[in-house]
Design an enzyme around this catalytic site. Structure first.
Site, PDB file in Angstrom:
ATOM      1  N   CYS A  98       2.256 -45.072  16.217  1.00 16.35           N
ATOM      2  CA  CYS A  98       3.145 -45.073  17.149  1.00 16.35           C
ATOM      3  C   CYS A  98       3.656 -43.854  17.464  1.00 16.35           C
ATOM      4  CB  CYS A  98       4.455 -46.120  16.769  1.00 16.35           C
ATOM      5  SG  CYS A  98       5.896 -46.039  17.989  1.00 16.35           S
TER       6      CYS A  98
ATOM      7  N   CYS B 209       7.591 -43.314  17.867  1.00 18.54           N
ATOM      8  CA  CYS B 209       8.229 -43.463  16.620  1.00 18.54           C
ATOM      9  C   CYS B 209       8.166 -41.989  16.160  1.00 18.54           C
ATOM     10  CB  CYS B 209       7.560 -44.293  15.753  1.00 18.54           C
ATOM     11  SG  CYS B 209       7.496 -46.053  16.240  1.00 18.54           S
TER      12      CYS B 209
END
Length: 102
Positions: free
Chosen positions: A30, A33
């Site tokens: 991700c 993230c």
């Protein structure tokens, strides 16, 4: 340094914590993230009164389901064993500071 939260240590590290806990639900793949992680590190160093925990949703599906993590990054602020606030997606530091001020 953020604590890695797993199903095995969730009760002790989060539910029985003597401090409020800011959980970061994330995954290696991700990109967003990775963008929010340094901000959480800053907040953790600036606010020793809270604990920052990281939940890798790929490794901890049970916890991902528990928090209904349909999108990541997802921040969950837990105070006194209860969810006080939730944020999904990359948010500015100011928004995270608002979460922990509650």
């Amino acid at each position: 340094m953020a604590v890695e939260i797993t199903s095995d240590n969730f009760e002790k590290e989060v539910m029985q914590s003597d401090k409020p806990v800011l959980l970061d639900l994330w995954a290696v793949w991700c990109g967003p993230c990775g963008m929010i992680s340094p901000v959480l590190d800053e907040i953790e160093s600036e606010h020793p009164e809270i604990k920052v925990g990281k939940i890798n949703v790929d490794n901890e599906m049970e916890l991902a389901v528990k928090f209904q993590a349909n999108a990541i990054p997802m921040l969950v602020y837990i105070r006194d064993g209860k969810v006080a606030d939730v944020s999904v997606g990359v948010v500015p530091k100011e928004r995270i500071l608002e979460m922990i001020a509650k």
